[in-house]
Scaffold this motif. Sequence first.
Motif, PDB file in Angstrom:
ATOM      1  N   ARG A 294      56.156 -47.795 -46.896  1.00  0.00           N
ATOM      2  CA  ARG A 294      56.734 -45.851 -46.655  1.00  0.00           C
ATOM      3  C   ARG A 294      55.896 -45.267 -45.328  1.00  0.00           C
ATOM      4  NH1 ARG A 294      59.435 -46.261 -52.166  1.00  0.00           N
ATOM      5  NH2 ARG A 294      57.326 -44.961 -52.949  1.00  0.00           N
ATOM      6  N   SER A 295      54.659 -45.177 -45.675  1.00  0.00           N
ATOM      7  CA  SER A 295      53.821 -44.269 -45.081  1.00  0.00           C
ATOM      8  C   SER A 295      53.877 -45.397 -43.616  1.00  0.00           C
ATOM      9  CB  SER A 295      52.327 -43.568 -45.179  1.00  0.00           C
ATOM     10  OG  SER A 295      52.569 -43.303 -46.663  1.00  0.00           O
ATOM     11  N   ALA A 296      53.282 -46.839 -43.533  1.00  0.00           N
ATOM     12  CA  ALA A 296      53.362 -47.520 -42.724  1.00  0.00           C
ATOM     13  C   ALA A 296      54.971 -47.743 -41.649  1.00  0.00           C
ATOM     14  CB  ALA A 296      53.441 -48.785 -42.857  1.00  0.00           C
ATOM     15  N   GLU A 297      55.746 -47.565 -42.683  1.00  0.00           N
ATOM     16  CA  GLU A 297      57.584 -47.674 -41.807  1.00  0.00           C
ATOM     17  C   GLU A 297      57.687 -46.538 -41.238  1.00  0.00           C
ATOM     18  OE1 GLU A 297      59.717 -50.586 -44.641  1.00  0.00           O
ATOM     19  OE2 GLU A 297      59.594 -48.510 -45.182  1.00  0.00           O
ATOM     20  N   ARG A 298      57.266 -45.066 -41.458  1.00  0.00           N
ATOM     21  CA  ARG A 298      58.005 -44.066 -41.109  1.00  0.00           C
ATOM     22  C   ARG A 298      55.988 -43.280 -39.778  1.00  0.00           C
ATOM     23  NH1 ARG A 298      55.939 -37.528 -43.286  1.00  0.00           N
ATOM     24  NH2 ARG A 298      56.612 -36.639 -41.006  1.00  0.00           N
ATOM     25  N   SER A 299      54.902 -43.987 -39.978  1.00  0.00           N
ATOM     26  CA  SER A 299      54.609 -43.923 -38.661  1.00  0.00           C
ATOM     27  C   SER A 299      55.320 -45.231 -37.318  1.00  0.00           C
ATOM     28  CB  SER A 299      53.497 -44.495 -38.959  1.00  0.00           C
ATOM     29  OG  SER A 299      52.180 -43.853 -39.855  1.00  0.00           O
ATOM     30  N   ALA A 300      55.304 -46.114 -37.733  1.00  0.00           N
ATOM     31  CA  ALA A 300      55.882 -47.047 -36.432  1.00  0.00           C
ATOM     32  C   ALA A 300      57.171 -46.743 -36.560  1.00  0.00           C
ATOM     33  CB  ALA A 300      56.410 -48.303 -37.230  1.00  0.00           C
ATOM     34  N   GLN A 301      57.752 -45.584 -37.194  1.00  0.00           N
ATOM     35  CA  GLN A 301      59.086 -45.200 -36.510  1.00  0.00           C
ATOM     36  C   GLN A 301      59.073 -44.148 -35.307  1.00  0.00           C
ATOM     37  OE1 GLN A 301      61.810 -43.674 -39.585  1.00  0.00           O
ATOM     38  NE2 GLN A 301      63.571 -43.100 -38.480  1.00  0.00           N
ATOM     39  N   ASP A 302      58.268 -42.465 -35.792  1.00  0.00           N
ATOM     40  CA  ASP A 302      58.130 -41.783 -35.289  1.00  0.00           C
ATOM     41  C   ASP A 302      56.929 -42.071 -34.029  1.00  0.00           C
ATOM     42  OD1 ASP A 302      58.634 -40.191 -36.881  1.00  0.00           O
ATOM     43  OD2 ASP A 302      56.622 -39.348 -37.378  1.00  0.00           O
ATOM     44  N   ALA A 303      56.420 -42.826 -34.204  1.00  0.00           N
ATOM     45  CA  ALA A 303      55.525 -43.884 -32.720  1.00  0.00           C
ATOM     46  C   ALA A 303      55.923 -44.934 -31.897  1.00  0.00           C
ATOM     47  CB  ALA A 303      54.056 -44.047 -32.848  1.00  0.00           C
ATOM     48  N   GLY A 304      56.839 -44.980 -32.040  1.00  0.00           N
ATOM     49  CA  GLY A 304      58.240 -45.902 -31.653  1.00  0.00           C
ATOM     50  C   GLY A 304      57.673 -47.200 -31.528  1.00  0.00           C
ATOM     51  N   ILE A 305      57.705 -47.544 -32.388  1.00  0.00           N
ATOM     52  CA  ILE A 305      56.238 -48.924 -32.348  1.00  0.00           C
ATOM     53  C   ILE A 305      57.267 -50.265 -33.099  1.00  0.00           C
ATOM     54  CG2 ILE A 305      53.430 -50.427 -33.771  1.00  0.00           C
ATOM     55  CD1 ILE A 305      52.436 -47.133 -33.253  1.00  0.00           C
ATOM     56  N   GLU A 306      56.961 -51.441 -32.681  1.00  0.00           N
ATOM     57  CA  GLU A 306      57.483 -52.562 -32.584  1.00  0.00           C
ATOM     58  C   GLU A 306      57.053 -52.710 -33.659  1.00  0.00           C
ATOM     59  OE1 GLU A 306      60.990 -53.694 -32.132  1.00  0.00           O
ATOM     60  OE2 GLU A 306      61.625 -52.778 -30.854  1.00  0.00           O
ATOM     61  N   ALA A 307      56.979 -52.725 -35.377  1.00  0.00           N
ATOM     62  CA  ALA A 307      56.546 -53.877 -36.323  1.00  0.00           C
ATOM     63  C   ALA A 307      57.338 -53.335 -37.187  1.00  0.00           C
ATOM     64  CB  ALA A 307      55.099 -52.976 -36.954  1.00  0.00           C
ATOM     65  N   ARG A 308      56.973 -54.266 -38.675  1.00  0.00           N
ATOM     66  CA  ARG A 308      57.878 -54.316 -39.629  1.00  0.00           C
ATOM     67  C   ARG A 308      56.717 -54.235 -40.815  1.00  0.00           C
ATOM     68  NH1 ARG A 308      61.048 -57.549 -41.322  1.00  0.00           N
ATOM     69  NH2 ARG A 308      60.088 -60.159 -40.392  1.00  0.00           N
TER      70      ARG A 308
END
Length: 401
Positions: A294-308
């Motif tokens: 959940r932490s990683a998903e939020r970081s990706a979303q906030d930074a606009g990073i394409e990662a699952r």
Amino acid sequence: MTTPRCDYFEAGRCRSCALIETPIAEQLAAKDARCRALLPEVPAAVWLPIVSGGERDFRNKAKLVVGGSAGAVTLGILGPGGIGIDLRDCLIQEPAIRAAIPRIAAFLDDTGLAPYDVPRRRGELKYALVTAAPSGALMLRFVVRSEHALGTLRRALPELRAAVPEATVLSVNLLPEHVALLEGEREELLLGSSLTMELGGGGSRAGEPRADGSGVALHLRPQSFFQTNTTVARELYAQAADWVARVDPASIWDLYCGVGGFALACAPRVGEAGASGSDARRVLGVELSAEAVRSAERSAQDAGIEARFIAQDATAFALGAAPADVPELVIVNPPRRGIGAELAAWLDGCGADRVIYSSCNPESLARDLAAMPGLVVREARVFDMFPHTNHLEVMVLLERR
């Protein structure tokens, strides 16, 4: 730099920093030599210079045992007979942590809660866990024995916020059993949800911004793992990002991804060249901890990073993958025990062109590399994640022979 003096070490009260009286240059040379000796098949020419972790003010997380007595707590470690040894002035802690510890102790004194007495198995307060972000914001967690302690701390939340205003995340963890564990499964949030660790730019040298001037921030929830030395963590992620940029794989798996540091450093951002469409680099992080995911998903979303990211056992995920799904590059960052025979055998035969292996235990790394004869080390680097101790981080770039 002169070697820092530690009154606790000199008085024999704490020996955790076993090498603190050894000059840092000698510590670094010894760690580098140890890794080279454990990996004799790696040519000297492929070893990059060791990354220093500093001499003081480097540790971003304090794991403080609560000792002493009700109204007169100690925060530090336990000595012989379970007696609390106060280490509130320990110089390896980041300044933000060191500044907060006396106020945390005063707050706990005011609650009247008794520290947990290990020999007698009674009392309430077990640990105070403090994590510092580069901004100076803190995550403060208390590990306690019972609902009574939880209720007391919850009612005292206004006083706690006043005592430690820089704490943006406050929580209580319940560990009722008498066991050798740092924390239990149940976590009760009192304030906030995650601490933001600003790490500079992924995909560039440590601390530098990306081309668009922005940086990567990781969100740490209370039970998420993060490296204890923020400066070295930046360098670790940046080195991996440099290797990835050099070989430019179309797909990456980050196994044991934790809160996603490697994946986020190596994945494209929305709007960057090649970041959209069928030619975008595909990055997938796999981590057993749902909190970390959940932490990683939020970081990706906030930074606009394409990662699952998915919550699953890394070895089971890899062994169950279809051959067509195997990526061009795999990153592994396992716990001290290493990746083990099953995952090593899978990596050796899976067909991935390259592997980046980040290890906190060079002995288990050497054992795992011996089990992967189809891969050869092309570059290696030691990172002094834990100055004044024998512990370290070492990372290698492997390519198929």
